[in-house]
Design a protein around this motif. Structure first.
Motif, PDB file in Angstrom:
ATOM      1  N   ARG A 167       7.804  -6.235  -2.625  1.00  0.00           N
ATOM      2  CA  ARG A 167       8.128  -4.819  -2.418  1.00  0.00           C
ATOM      3  C   ARG A 167       6.868  -3.972  -2.530  1.00  0.00           C
ATOM      4  N   TRP A 168       6.042  -4.293  -3.531  1.00  0.00           N
ATOM      5  CA  TRP A 168       4.805  -3.536  -3.689  1.00  0.00           C
ATOM      6  C   TRP A 168       3.863  -3.803  -2.509  1.00  0.00           C
ATOM      7  N   GLN A 169       3.855  -5.029  -2.010  1.00  0.00           N
ATOM      8  CA  GLN A 169       3.011  -5.343  -0.867  1.00  0.00           C
ATOM      9  C   GLN A 169       3.394  -4.503   0.352  1.00  0.00           C
ATOM     10  N   VAL A 170       4.701  -4.324   0.570  1.00  0.00           N
ATOM     11  CA  VAL A 170       5.164  -3.501   1.692  1.00  0.00           C
ATOM     12  C   VAL A 170       4.729  -2.050   1.509  1.00  0.00           C
ATOM     13  N   GLN A 171       4.886  -1.537   0.281  1.00  0.00           N
ATOM     14  CA  GLN A 171       4.469  -0.161   0.012  1.00  0.00           C
ATOM     15  C   GLN A 171       2.960  -0.006   0.161  1.00  0.00           C
ATOM     16  N   ALA A 172       2.206  -1.003  -0.328  1.00  0.00           N
ATOM     17  CA  ALA A 172       0.754  -0.953  -0.200  1.00  0.00           C
ATOM     18  C   ALA A 172       0.336  -0.974   1.265  1.00  0.00           C
ATOM     19  N   GLU A 173       1.052  -1.747   2.077  1.00  0.00           N
ATOM     20  CA  GLU A 173       0.753  -1.796   3.508  1.00  0.00           C
ATOM     21  C   GLU A 173       0.978  -0.431   4.152  1.00  0.00           C
ATOM     22  N   ARG A 174       2.075   0.228   3.806  1.00  0.00           N
ATOM     23  CA  ARG A 174       2.346   1.558   4.367  1.00  0.00           C
ATOM     24  C   ARG A 174       1.295   2.573   3.938  1.00  0.00           C
ATOM     25  N   LEU A 175       0.969   2.575   2.641  1.00  0.00           N
ATOM     26  CA  LEU A 175      -0.055   3.495   2.146  1.00  0.00           C
ATOM     27  C   LEU A 175      -1.408   3.188   2.781  1.00  0.00           C
ATOM     28  N   GLY A 176      -1.704   1.891   2.921  1.00  0.00           N
ATOM     29  CA  GLY A 176      -2.970   1.498   3.514  1.00  0.00           C
ATOM     30  C   GLY A 176      -3.099   1.967   4.952  1.00  0.00           C
ATOM     31  N   GLN A 177      -2.007   1.880   5.710  1.00  0.00           N
ATOM     32  CA  GLN A 177      -2.040   2.337   7.092  1.00  0.00           C
ATOM     33  C   GLN A 177      -2.278   3.840   7.166  1.00  0.00           C
ATOM     34  N   GLN A 178      -1.663   4.586   6.245  1.00  0.00           N
ATOM     35  CA  GLN A 178      -1.864   6.037   6.218  1.00  0.00           C
ATOM     36  C   GLN A 178      -3.311   6.367   5.859  1.00  0.00           C
ATOM     37  N   ILE A 179      -3.868   5.642   4.877  1.00  0.00           N
ATOM     38  CA  ILE A 179      -5.258   5.862   4.477  1.00  0.00           C
ATOM     39  C   ILE A 179      -6.192   5.510   5.636  1.00  0.00           C
TER      40      ILE A 179
END
Length: 313
Positions: A202-214
């Motif tokens: 779950r954290w990996q998915v959230q990190a992926e979304r945040l990473g794409q925004q960054i």
């Protein structure tokens, strides 16, 4: 298993374990022309016998096998040394065979362990995005078709087909981070009623979304960084933009600048990131050496350039 976009001929990094064995045979059954690439890291004498056993299996399956044994590791971080040697060998085989896609058997459980390990090591959003399904390494495209598959499903499929696999004795070495997570932390979490795979994925998915925004914001702020100074690549950004940007976006800007100046795959370490943040907070006076490159501020702009020593090497 996800195989969209795979070419007809691929190589599989084959350790002999359940995951890479399942991947090798599944790709063969789906009609791909497969080679098995096995790197013996030379950690123990018994690995010679294991390599002979793998060669026998490959002959029985009519799969071409390439084998190399590396010198025993000499440094303290044998995992990093082994990885460097392994990928150097993969590059050589790619040159020799013309195969440019290498499939690896990392699975869903590996992904959860990777995210957990990186969090414990203090990684930021980028590190906690986990392993990418596709990425480039020199001339090779690395592809991980099993990232959404549980290791239990792979082992069950092999058992049903009557196929055994090798168990690496180094999996019991508790000096290795991943083994402590796999055999200590994760079982303890499960006993407490928490699914470690579900939690960290779950954290990996959230990190992926945040990473794409960054990534998007860093790209917009950098714009076109392809600046050349006397024929040498350098990257520049207005100082006001750099100093006013949130730290995570600034780190991503730095990663993009370093990749442009030094080449893809080169990225700043945590020590350098902390140095740069402290230097930025002090106003960016003078310059800052970062091994192969140097960060310096003019009146209006921040520049990243290769060092003279790196240019002459």
């Amino acid at each position: 298993m996800q195989t969209d976009g795979l070419p007809a001929e691929v190589a599989v990094g084959w350790s002999g374990g359940a995951d890479s064995t399942a991947l090798l045979l599944m790709l063969q059954q789906q009609g791909y022309r497969v080679q098995a690439w096995h790197v013996d890291h030379g950690w123990r004498e018994s690995s010679i016998k294991e390599t002979e056993l793998l060669a026998e299996k490959a002959r029985g399956w009519e799969i071409e096998l390439r084998v190399a044994r590396l010198p025993a590791p000499s440094g303290r971080n044998r995992e990093a040394e082994a990885r460097k040697g392994r990928y150097a060998q993969f590059e050589q085989w790619s040159e020799a065979t013309g195969i440019t896609t290498l499939c690896l058997g990392h699975h869903r459980d590996d992904q959860a362990e990777t995210v957990c390990m990186r969090m414990l090591q203090g990684a930021g959003i980028s590190g906690c995005r986990g392993m990418q399904q596709r990425r480039r390494h020199g001339r090779l495209e690395i592809f991980r078709p099993l990232l959404l598959v549980k290791v239990g499903e792979l082992k069950a499929a092999l058992r049903a087909a009557g196929i055994n696999w090798l168990e690496d004795p180094s999996n019991n070495d508790m000096t290795i981070w991943r083994n402590r997570i796999r055999q200590g932390l994760f079982p303890a979490m499960q006993r407490a009623g928490v699914s470690p795979s579900e939690l960290f994925l779950r954290w990996q998915v959230q990190a992926e979304r945040l990473g794409q925004q960054i990534d998007r914001e860093a790209g917009l702020l950098l714009g076109d960084i392809s600046v050349r100074n006397q024929g040498v690549r350098s990257a520049s950004v207005p100082w006001l933009i750099w100093s006013a940007t949130a730290a995570p976006i600034r780190v991503r800007m730095l990663q993009k600048m370093m990749a442009f100046v030094l080449g893809e795959g080169v990225t700043p370490g945590r020590r350098h990131i902390l140095m740069i943040e402290a230097w930025t907070q002090r106003g960016g006076h003078g310059g800052l050496d970062l091994s192969r490159c140097r960060l310096l501020r003019s009146r209006k702009d921040l520049h990243l350039r290769r060092t003279a020593a790196d240019l002459s090497s």
